[in-house]
Design a protein around this motif. Sequence first.
Motif, PDB file in Angstrom:
ATOM      1  N   ARG A 237       0.828  -1.221   0.000  1.00 33.44           N
ATOM      2  CA  ARG A 237       0.000   0.000   0.000  1.00 33.44           C
ATOM      3  C   ARG A 237       0.854   1.259   0.000  1.00 33.44           C
ATOM      4  O   ARG A 237       0.335   2.363  -0.072  1.00 33.44           O
ATOM      5  CB  ARG A 237      -0.902   0.027   1.249  1.00 33.44           C
ATOM      6  CG  ARG A 237      -1.981  -1.041   1.264  1.00 33.44           C
ATOM      7  CD  ARG A 237      -3.053  -0.741   2.294  1.00 33.44           C
ATOM      8  NE  ARG A 237      -2.599  -0.935   3.661  1.00 33.44           N
ATOM      9  CZ  ARG A 237      -2.905  -1.992   4.420  1.00 33.44           C
ATOM     10  NH1 ARG A 237      -3.660  -2.953   3.930  1.00 33.44           N
ATOM     11  NH2 ARG A 237      -2.470  -2.083   5.650  1.00 33.44           N
ATOM     12  N   GLY A 238       2.170   1.082   0.126  1.00 32.33           N
ATOM     13  CA  GLY A 238       3.048   2.256   0.153  1.00 32.33           C
ATOM     14  C   GLY A 238       2.918   3.071   1.415  1.00 32.33           C
ATOM     15  O   GLY A 238       3.192   4.268   1.425  1.00 32.33           O
ATOM     16  N   ALA A 239       2.454   2.444   2.508  1.00 26.96           N
ATOM     17  CA  ALA A 239       2.275   3.169   3.764  1.00 26.96           C
ATOM     18  C   ALA A 239       2.400   2.211   4.929  1.00 26.96           C
ATOM     19  O   ALA A 239       2.130   1.017   4.798  1.00 26.96           O
ATOM     20  CB  ALA A 239       0.911   3.857   3.791  1.00 26.96           C
TER      21      ALA A 239
ATOM     22  N   GLN B  39      -2.174  16.543   7.467  1.00 19.14           N
ATOM     23  CA  GLN B  39      -1.838  15.137   7.221  1.00 19.14           C
ATOM     24  C   GLN B  39      -0.401  15.000   6.720  1.00 19.14           C
ATOM     25  O   GLN B  39       0.138  15.918   6.100  1.00 19.14           O
ATOM     26  CB  GLN B  39      -2.768  14.556   6.147  1.00 19.14           C
ATOM     27  CG  GLN B  39      -4.231  14.480   6.554  1.00 19.14           C
ATOM     28  CD  GLN B  39      -5.115  14.030   5.394  1.00 19.14           C
ATOM     29  OE1 GLN B  39      -4.648  13.432   4.433  1.00 19.14           O
ATOM     30  NE2 GLN B  39      -6.399  14.338   5.498  1.00 19.14           N
ATOM     31  N   CYS B  40       0.182  13.820   6.947  1.00 14.07           N
ATOM     32  CA  CYS B  40       1.480  13.503   6.335  1.00 14.07           C
ATOM     33  C   CYS B  40       1.255  12.559   5.156  1.00 14.07           C
ATOM     34  O   CYS B  40       0.134  12.106   4.924  1.00 14.07           O
ATOM     35  CB  CYS B  40       2.417  12.874   7.375  1.00 14.07           C
ATOM     36  SG  CYS B  40       1.871  11.275   7.988  1.00 14.07           S
ATOM     37  N   ASP B  41       2.312  12.252   4.414  1.00 14.17           N
ATOM     38  CA  ASP B  41       2.167  11.428   3.205  1.00 14.17           C
ATOM     39  C   ASP B  41       1.628  10.041   3.517  1.00 14.17           C
ATOM     40  O   ASP B  41       0.837   9.480   2.754  1.00 14.17           O
ATOM     41  CB  ASP B  41       3.508  11.311   2.481  1.00 14.17           C
ATOM     42  CG  ASP B  41       3.914  12.635   1.836  1.00 14.17           C
ATOM     43  OD1 ASP B  41       3.020  13.502   1.680  1.00 14.17           O
ATOM     44  OD2 ASP B  41       5.099  12.806   1.511  1.00 14.17           O
TER      45      ASP B  41
ATOM     46  N   ALA C  57      -1.671   8.302   1.840  1.00 14.39           N
ATOM     47  CA  ALA C  57      -1.608   7.016   1.131  1.00 14.39           C
ATOM     48  C   ALA C  57      -2.603   6.017   1.712  1.00 14.39           C
ATOM     49  O   ALA C  57      -3.257   5.260   0.982  1.00 14.39           O
ATOM     50  CB  ALA C  57      -0.186   6.458   1.203  1.00 14.39           C
ATOM     51  N   LEU C  58      -2.740   6.023   3.042  1.00 15.69           N
ATOM     52  CA  LEU C  58      -3.699   5.106   3.673  1.00 15.69           C
ATOM     53  C   LEU C  58      -5.133   5.450   3.283  1.00 15.69           C
ATOM     54  O   LEU C  58      -5.955   4.571   3.022  1.00 15.69           O
ATOM     55  CB  LEU C  58      -3.581   5.175   5.204  1.00 15.69           C
ATOM     56  CG  LEU C  58      -2.538   4.310   5.890  1.00 15.69           C
ATOM     57  CD1 LEU C  58      -2.710   4.412   7.400  1.00 15.69           C
ATOM     58  CD2 LEU C  58      -2.639   2.852   5.440  1.00 15.69           C
ATOM     59  N   MET C  59      -5.434   6.750   3.261  1.00  9.31           N
ATOM     60  CA  MET C  59      -6.796   7.173   2.931  1.00  9.31           C
ATOM     61  C   MET C  59      -7.144   6.730   1.508  1.00  9.31           C
ATOM     62  O   MET C  59      -8.250   6.280   1.232  1.00  9.31           O
ATOM     63  CB  MET C  59      -6.902   8.692   3.081  1.00  9.31           C
ATOM     64  CG  MET C  59      -8.323   9.223   3.045  1.00  9.31           C
ATOM     65  SD  MET C  59      -9.162   9.142   4.644  1.00  9.31           S
ATOM     66  CE  MET C  59     -10.012  10.729   4.624  1.00  9.31           C
ATOM     67  N   LYS C  60      -6.159   6.849   0.605  1.00 15.20           N
ATOM     68  CA  LYS C  60      -6.377   6.451  -0.781  1.00 15.20           C
ATOM     69  C   LYS C  60      -6.636   4.937  -0.860  1.00 15.20           C
ATOM     70  O   LYS C  60      -7.573   4.480  -1.516  1.00 15.20           O
ATOM     71  CB  LYS C  60      -5.134   6.827  -1.599  1.00 15.20           C
ATOM     72  CG  LYS C  60      -5.390   7.030  -3.050  1.00 15.20           C
ATOM     73  CD  LYS C  60      -4.169   7.620  -3.738  1.00 15.20           C
ATOM     74  CE  LYS C  60      -4.157   7.118  -5.176  1.00 15.20           C
ATOM     75  NZ  LYS C  60      -2.818   7.091  -5.751  1.00 15.20           N
TER      76      LYS C  60
END
Lengths: 222, 543
Positions: free
Chosen positions: B363-365, B442-444, B448-451
Amino acid sequence: MSVDPDLAHPAGRPRYPGYNVLDQARHWDDVTKGVVLGRLGPPPPIRFFSPDEEAIVRPLVDRLLGMDEEPRVPVVEMLDAQLTERIGPGYRHDDMPDDWDAWKKSLKALDDESRHVYAAGFADLTPGQQRDILQKVQDTDGDWRGLPAAKLWTLWMRSVCQHFYAHPWAWNEIGFGGPAYPRGYKDHTLKSSREPWEVAEVDAFDPEPWAQRVEKAKRRQQ
Amino acid sequence: MNRVRRRNESAWLIPKGDERTNHRLRADMRRFEDADEVDVAVVGCGAGGGVLTQRLARAGWKVVAFDAGPFWDPDADWVSDEAGSHHLYWTEPRVIGGDDPVPLGNNNSGRGVGGSMVHFAGYAPRFHPSDFRTYSTDGVGFDWPICYDDLEPYYRQMEEELPVAGQRWPWGKPHSYPHSPHPLGVDGELFLLGCQRLGIDARVGPVAITNGRFGNRPHCIYRGFCLQGCKVNAKASPLITHVPDALAHGAEIRPNSFVSRVAIGEDGRAAGVVYWKDGKERFQRARAVAVAGYSIETPRLLLNSACERFPDGLCNDHDLVGRFVMVQGAAQTAGRFEHEVRMYKTPPPGVSTEAFYETDETRGAKRGFSIQTVAPLPIAWAEHVASEGHWGHVLREYMKDYIHWASLGVLCEFLPLAHNRVVLADETDRHGLPVAKFLYSQCDNDKALMKAGTQAMKEILAAAEADDTVTINRYAHLVGGCRMSADERSGVVDHTLRTFAVPNLYITDGSVLPTQGAANPALTIMALAARAADHLIATGGRS
């Protein structure tokens, strides 16, 4: 100028013919009944908005909610009462005034914009012209006449929806079952999703494709 | 007498029959004088303060619990109506800012006895063992000074006392629930169907709503107004789960009393609280003070309690009060179905999946999210439709289609960041006290998690054969702001919730959470308060 796309709207057609949530009021608890039925009584007089502001806010609310004809849900009166009583949402954005000041400021801004574009006050524009101005506010990134456009738009929509969809007439329009205490609901499954007193819809349709056409057309006219 | 009743008799102190409040118990409530030195003054009577008050009163302590709002009576004060429930929310002035400002009020802020749990949906999941050491295992967040096992017995106690209904829970440390899962609404059935087709494990629950009789509390009637205060007494809040037992054991609940300052004596210890009631400023003496005003008002109270010894705010020697406030990324995605859904029926909390809870590098996070049913009522649903940009006739047509939509919500574990904080604003409230300003960005990893969470909801709805979706970006819950830690250089309280700086001052609410997991926080806040109470009772509050 092409045809006003909103003229083709199907909003006038009832989707739940004959449904009246108020028929169920006798099953509601007394406190809820008092609160909900109170919305049907005569609304309080306008106290917050000046006459000039009232002339602007009435068509603004009508356009935001697509209310074209009587009988209207008294959203303007409900909003005026809320602002008179300074009932806020529990926060203020640091780049926005309090809701009551933001409303006043935004009405003046609408009128200024209208005079700038059409050389006439917002109250004297056609509904189509009013919609064009509102579309521009919605499509603005960043500042619009001294207010952050996106936050102003959210304030407008939050305020008008909160009052409109509190009204039993609006519940009839959307088929909502309304208050349910002390009786509760018993038909809530895929096999049986409708109480005996709830009404089946007619002419159901997915709003998405139609909405896309209308919204694209509105922006093309800009 | 059964085991739960021996620990907490609240459910048996509620009247049988149609009345929801034990008026006799309230009329007979013990009342302390301001000049009495009570054992503990508790500030705020929600999830944390309510549990602490009950535990200490039962152990024989003299306790006064203050609340700025009313002592609710569900019969007289609550309605089966969205717009008519605005008085349940904290609507005193507050300011929000930062890159991603978080709306307060109805979204996350309660007032009155019972706190935000009066209008919370009812989800009561546990945190996972991994939540207590995210820094060690994932390199993000913070390690708690306790581990899951320290809290587990208190999780079980609270699940019994609320009580919580649900299927056997396979995630985190697997466990079962005291009440069996509730029947579902159509939105819950569709969520299960979508998950099943994708091979995602999803379960019914865990919700703090009685399924069957519990003491004198009746069964849920599936009316769907959980967020408007439960008139049935089926959904748990401290008003019915802990306050009745506290009263029966001699605690005083002092409603409509706004605590404005914790007073520090010359010995550096808390001497009591200054509070406003009926327009008068008063002072309650106390041997100890426990602050439980939640993540905005607790930091504000400490900052407003600055004194000679603490010029930058009480317990703020290390600039930590008000920092690391967290909200969960809580986008909601709704799907349209050809058949009727009528999501307004049955409690909005129905089905959850925690299959995405732990870190998955694809997930990139770091860390993860949960997905749950949410079921907004018409006004909340109009906000969803409007957030997609619809207005005018288009909005009305979307709204007419209400009965076809089923809505899911994600809870993303946003990370604790020092710049997400509560400070004092320039403006003041009607008492002349600076109001809270809450800055949030928010941070990156959060983004990413929200996406990823939104994408997962869309896939589940599509698998259940939704033809369209709408998504609203929003936040849920508040925790942090006075986090617990192993030492005073990294936190405000220790693992017993005692402040490092003032030996008889405690913080017993959600603001002590160092991280938030992807779980609704109520159960964890209650469990922490119950654990802190055990420490206090065991040590006699001596320091």
